[in-house]
Design a protein around this motif. Structure first.
Motif, PDB file in Angstrom:
ATOM      1  N   SER A 150      43.458 -20.396 -83.752  1.00  0.00           N
ATOM      2  CA  SER A 150      43.642 -21.784 -84.197  1.00  0.00           C
ATOM      3  C   SER A 150      42.440 -22.284 -84.980  1.00  0.00           C
ATOM      4  N   TYR A 151      41.222 -21.893 -84.589  1.00  0.00           N
ATOM      5  CA  TYR A 151      40.031 -22.447 -85.243  1.00  0.00           C
ATOM      6  C   TYR A 151      39.923 -21.962 -86.692  1.00  0.00           C
ATOM      7  N   GLN A 168      43.192 -23.914 -88.622  1.00  0.00           N
ATOM      8  CA  GLN A 168      43.060 -25.360 -88.797  1.00  0.00           C
ATOM      9  C   GLN A 168      41.867 -25.725 -89.682  1.00  0.00           C
ATOM     10  N   SER A 169      40.899 -24.821 -89.811  1.00  0.00           N
ATOM     11  CA  SER A 169      39.778 -25.085 -90.709  1.00  0.00           C
ATOM     12  C   SER A 169      40.164 -24.828 -92.165  1.00  0.00           C
ATOM     13  N   LYS A 203      46.234 -27.792 -88.734  1.00  0.00           N
ATOM     14  CA  LYS A 203      45.455 -28.670 -87.843  1.00  0.00           C
ATOM     15  C   LYS A 203      46.365 -29.701 -87.187  1.00  0.00           C
ATOM     16  N   ASP A 239      47.384 -29.902 -83.167  1.00  0.00           N
ATOM     17  CA  ASP A 239      47.134 -31.132 -82.414  1.00  0.00           C
ATOM     18  C   ASP A 239      48.391 -31.588 -81.679  1.00  0.00           C
TER      19      ASP A 239
END
Length: 456
Positions: A42-43, A46-47, A53, A57
């Motif tokens: 995910s990191y 979403q970046s 992102k 959420d």
């Protein structure tokens, strides 16, 4: 000084995608049974993408501390390209068809991959312009719906120079309003204003198919409905570019549509309509195509036409009788006749290198260079040319009022009054191939005859 080791970084992140240690997201892509599950982090996603992102959420972790997403509207092949770009910043087009690249562009926009969206547009315009033209109607509509500025500019440039590609296309009446407005607001649209008015009215009437065909039978409600349909189009018409005679002819029947204030503050269009072709049927691009066929060019002319198309006969001006054509064109050689078929709006015609004879006895004439054709407006590559194969039955003249015909073998047969009598037809003999899909009799909306002269 800062040194950047992008290649190593790209390779390491790509390896992480291939061996997703400590992944915390699974994305199921496509529909069963050809769906595929990607294990990702995910990191990273979403970046790189505001879309992901937002999705992350909104998505809770399951009992295994993994977020599960489903994306059934994208194929696994497409997503495989996208996810490699997200992780490694690389993309390869070697094994991708152009249609897949275009689909990739649409998917990239939906995933908020701005950098990739811009790159893919530039790639398509630079390297695949011919495909974009081939799929012009689809590309145009998609580009406006998806807000692809680079491809929009590409399409606008083509429309400005060759407006018939959109106005004479089979899809014109089904264009969305915003696309039509984007076209008619172009300051350099190479089309006379009265014709723009005609097309706008045509589009508006197509949106209201229950209206009576005869405008004299319209009610006030019909006019009010059409006014509502076209209210966003009217401000983009440059009324001051239309002559008083045309105002009377074309606007008077629709006077109920207008408010007292008709003037527009828009600038005058920069019209550069080529002087070598003045036609109600064909465009300058069509003339280049015909000239290429006359010269038997393998690579067609795209500009600087070597020929002048001198208008000799126009049906709406001189009459639609074949007899009239013989009288005006007697002893003239190297002519092109073009016709717009009633109802179907097909553009067909033929090239005749021989002198035309006002011959009431009827006879065949030999030619090795005559041909017949069907012209396309939306995609010129689909135009049909059919050259003579039986040279001694290439052209037939007969101006006798009881017969009154002009024949290109059996491939294009013109009879009597082209507008009032549904007697003309296209066959399959004496020329290489048919130019129509059927041999139904037809009448015409308009026809023109041009003498083809070398430019001085």
């Amino acid at each position: 000084m800062t040194t950047k080791f992008y290649d190593r970084l790209s390779n390491d992140l790509t390896q992480l995608l291939e061996n997703p240690i400590n992944h915390n997201v699974t994305i199921e892509v496509g529909e069963a049974p050809i769906n595929q599950i990607f294990k990702v982090h995910s990191y990273i996603l979403q970046s790189r993408s505001p879309y992901f992102k937002k999705k992350f959420d909104e998505t809770p972790f399951n009992e295994n501390h993994v977020k599960e997403l489903k994306m059934s509207n994208i194929s696994s092949n497409l997503f495989n390209v996208i996810i490699k770009y997200i992780y490694g910043g690389t993309i390869s087009f070697e094994k991708l068809e152009i249609s897949i690249i275009f689909d990739l562009l649409i998917a990239s926009l939906e995933l908020d991959l701005d950098e990739l969206v811009e790159y893919l547009q530039t790639h398509l315009v630079t390297n695949n312009a011919s495909w974009l033209k081939l799929k012009f109607a689809q590309v145009l509509q998609t580009s406006y719906n998806k807000n692809f500025k680079i491809i929009q500019n590409f399409c606008n440039n083509i429309i400005s120079k060759h407006p018939n590609i959109i106005f004479e296309s089979d899809n014109f009446n089904s264009l969305p309003e915003d696309v039509l407005i984007s076209v008619i607001e172009l300051d350099d649209l190479q089309l006379e204003e009265d014709k723009i008015w005609d097309y706008v009215i045509q589009w508006g009437r197509a949106k209201n198919p229950t209206f009576p065909t005869n405008i004299n039978e319209w009610t006030s409600d019909n006019f009010l409905t059409l006014k509502t349909t076209l209210k966003n189009c009217f401000p983009h018409i440059r009324y001051f570019n239309i002559s008083s005679e045309q105002i009377v002819e074309k606007f008077y029947p629709y006077q109920q549509l207008f408010e007292p204030k008709l003037c527009s503050t828009l600038p005058t269009r920069t019209i550069r309509i080529p002087s070598n072709i003045i036609s109600n049927i064909i465009s300058n691009e069509h003339a280049l195509e015909i000239s290429s066929w006359i010269d038997r060019k393998e690579t067609p002319y795209t500009e600087n036409n070597p020929y002048e198309f001198k208008l000799l006969v126009r049906g709406s001006r001189d009459g639609f009788d074949i007899k009239t054509m013989y009288e005006i064109c007697d002893k003239v050689s190297n002519t092109v006749i073009v016709l717009k078929v009633e109802d179907t709006r097909e553009i067909i015609g033929g090239y005749n290198p021989l002198e035309i004879y006002n011959n009431s006895d009827g006879d065949w004439y030999d030619s090795k260079d005559s041909f017949v054709f069907s012209l396309k407006t939306e995609n010129l590559k689909n135009s049909i040319i059919s050259r003579v194969k039986n040279f001694n039955t290439a052209i037939y003249y007969d101006s006798d009022p009881t017969v009154e015909c002009l024949d290109f073998g059996d491939a294009l047969n013109l009879r009597y009054n082209l507008k009032t009598q549904k007697s003309s037809y296209c066959g399959t003999n004496h020329y290489e191939k048919p130019i129509r899909s059927n041999d139904d009799r037809f009448s015409v909306e308009e026809f023109e005859v041009f003498e083809i002269l070398p430019k001085k």
